[in-house]
Design a protein around this motif. Structure first.
Motif, PDB file in Angstrom:
ATOM      1  N   MET A 112     -13.657  46.445 -12.428  1.00  0.00           N
ATOM      2  CA  MET A 112     -14.711  47.394 -12.095  1.00  0.00           C
ATOM      3  C   MET A 112     -15.887  46.715 -11.395  1.00  0.00           C
ATOM      4  SD  MET A 112     -14.333  49.614 -15.619  1.00  0.00           S
ATOM      5  CE  MET A 112     -16.035  49.878 -15.757  1.00  0.00           C
ATOM      6  N   ASN A 113     -16.014  45.412 -11.579  1.00  0.00           N
ATOM      7  CA  ASN A 113     -17.129  44.654 -10.988  1.00  0.00           C
ATOM      8  C   ASN A 113     -16.621  43.509 -10.112  1.00  0.00           C
ATOM      9  OD1 ASN A 113     -19.453  45.975 -12.273  1.00  0.00           O
ATOM     10  ND2 ASN A 113     -18.449  45.283 -14.136  1.00  0.00           N
ATOM     11  N   TYR A 114     -15.483  43.696  -9.463  1.00  0.00           N
ATOM     12  CA  TYR A 114     -14.824  42.599  -8.756  1.00  0.00           C
ATOM     13  C   TYR A 114     -15.514  42.219  -7.445  1.00  0.00           C
ATOM     14  CZ  TYR A 114     -11.239  39.632  -6.824  1.00  0.00           C
ATOM     15  OH  TYR A 114     -10.562  38.559  -6.298  1.00  0.00           O
ATOM     16  N   ARG A 115     -15.708  40.923  -7.293  1.00  0.00           N
ATOM     17  CA  ARG A 115     -16.127  40.294  -6.040  1.00  0.00           C
ATOM     18  C   ARG A 115     -15.266  39.058  -5.882  1.00  0.00           C
ATOM     19  NH1 ARG A 115     -22.437  39.242  -5.678  1.00  0.00           N
ATOM     20  NH2 ARG A 115     -21.840  38.023  -7.455  1.00  0.00           N
ATOM     21  N   GLY A 116     -14.566  38.953  -4.753  1.00  0.00           N
ATOM     22  CA  GLY A 116     -13.736  37.779  -4.532  1.00  0.00           C
ATOM     23  C   GLY A 116     -12.637  38.064  -3.538  1.00  0.00           C
ATOM     24  N   PRO A 117     -11.690  37.133  -3.447  1.00  0.00           N
ATOM     25  CA  PRO A 117     -10.582  37.313  -2.504  1.00  0.00           C
ATOM     26  C   PRO A 117      -9.591  38.361  -2.996  1.00  0.00           C
ATOM     27  CG  PRO A 117     -10.246  35.307  -3.756  1.00  0.00           C
ATOM     28  CD  PRO A 117     -11.594  35.852  -4.153  1.00  0.00           C
ATOM     29  N   ILE A 118      -8.857  38.933  -2.057  1.00  0.00           N
ATOM     30  CA  ILE A 118      -7.782  39.873  -2.363  1.00  0.00           C
ATOM     31  C   ILE A 118      -6.515  39.297  -1.753  1.00  0.00           C
ATOM     32  CG2 ILE A 118      -6.879  42.196  -1.950  1.00  0.00           C
ATOM     33  CD1 ILE A 118      -9.752  43.199  -1.890  1.00  0.00           C
ATOM     34  N   PRO A 119      -5.413  39.250  -2.503  1.00  0.00           N
ATOM     35  CA  PRO A 119      -4.174  38.674  -1.976  1.00  0.00           C
ATOM     36  C   PRO A 119      -3.796  39.248  -0.610  1.00  0.00           C
ATOM     37  CG  PRO A 119      -3.927  39.085  -4.298  1.00  0.00           C
ATOM     38  CD  PRO A 119      -5.242  39.689  -3.879  1.00  0.00           C
ATOM     39  N   ASN A 120      -3.357  38.352   0.253  1.00  0.00           N
ATOM     40  CA  ASN A 120      -2.879  38.647   1.607  1.00  0.00           C
ATOM     41  C   ASN A 120      -3.985  39.073   2.574  1.00  0.00           C
ATOM     42  OD1 ASN A 120      -0.174  38.132   0.776  1.00  0.00           O
ATOM     43  ND2 ASN A 120      -0.124  40.196  -0.077  1.00  0.00           N
TER      44      ASN A 120
END
Length: 154
Positions: A112-120
């Motif tokens: 719900m609070n994600y900040r960062g890389p996303i696969p692919n």
């Protein structure tokens, strides 16, 4: 947009008649860490685009869906969220509820609070605030499908 989030979307093992879901180890799953393994597009030591492998707490499809919703100005509702199947043999879960439950809740909240890389994908992504509502369902799947062995639940 509505989505369901169960254990495998949070890269936690789901045991059902001996089947360990989410990449079926060792392919793209770190058994010891109970995390999915995927690559995102980062940079190598020379600044060139490169595949960077790392562990993730979320199945790649979930942050991609949240990013898609954000890109289109739509909120996400987690319509079903629930814990399930803590043990491989369907036996007693005594002592695991608090540990696995806390891990499950922590991973849901981090989504719900994600900040960062996303696969692919390349770059870092800020997905905070896209998920606006979560509805928990009490599955009681700690011991498998609660004794339903004939497949009728499916």
């Amino acid at each position: 947009m509505g989505v369901s989030v169960f254990a495998h979307e949070l890269c936690l093992p789901v045991h059902d008649r001996g089947y360990l879901y989410n990449g079926t180890p060792p392919q793209n799953y770190d058994v010891a860490a109970s995390q999915c393994r995927n690559a995102y597009v980062g940079s190598d030591a020379h600044g060139n685009p490169a595949a960077i492998w790392r562990n993730f707490d979320h199945d790649a499809n979930v942050p991609k869906l949240v990013k898609f919703a954000k890109d289109h100005g739509k909120p996400v509702v987690v319509a079903e969220a629930g814990m399930m199947n803590f043990t491989a043999d369907g036996g007693s879960t005594d002592g695991l509820e608090q540990e696995r439950g806390a891990l499950w809740v922590g991973r849901l909240c981090s989504l719900m609070n994600y900040r960062g890389p996303i696969p692919n994908l390349s770059e870092e992504h800020d997905l905070r605030g896209v998920i606006r509502s979560v509805v928990y369902i009490d599955l009681h799947f700690r011991y498998g499908w609660d004794g339903i062995d004939d497949g009728s639940f499916d």
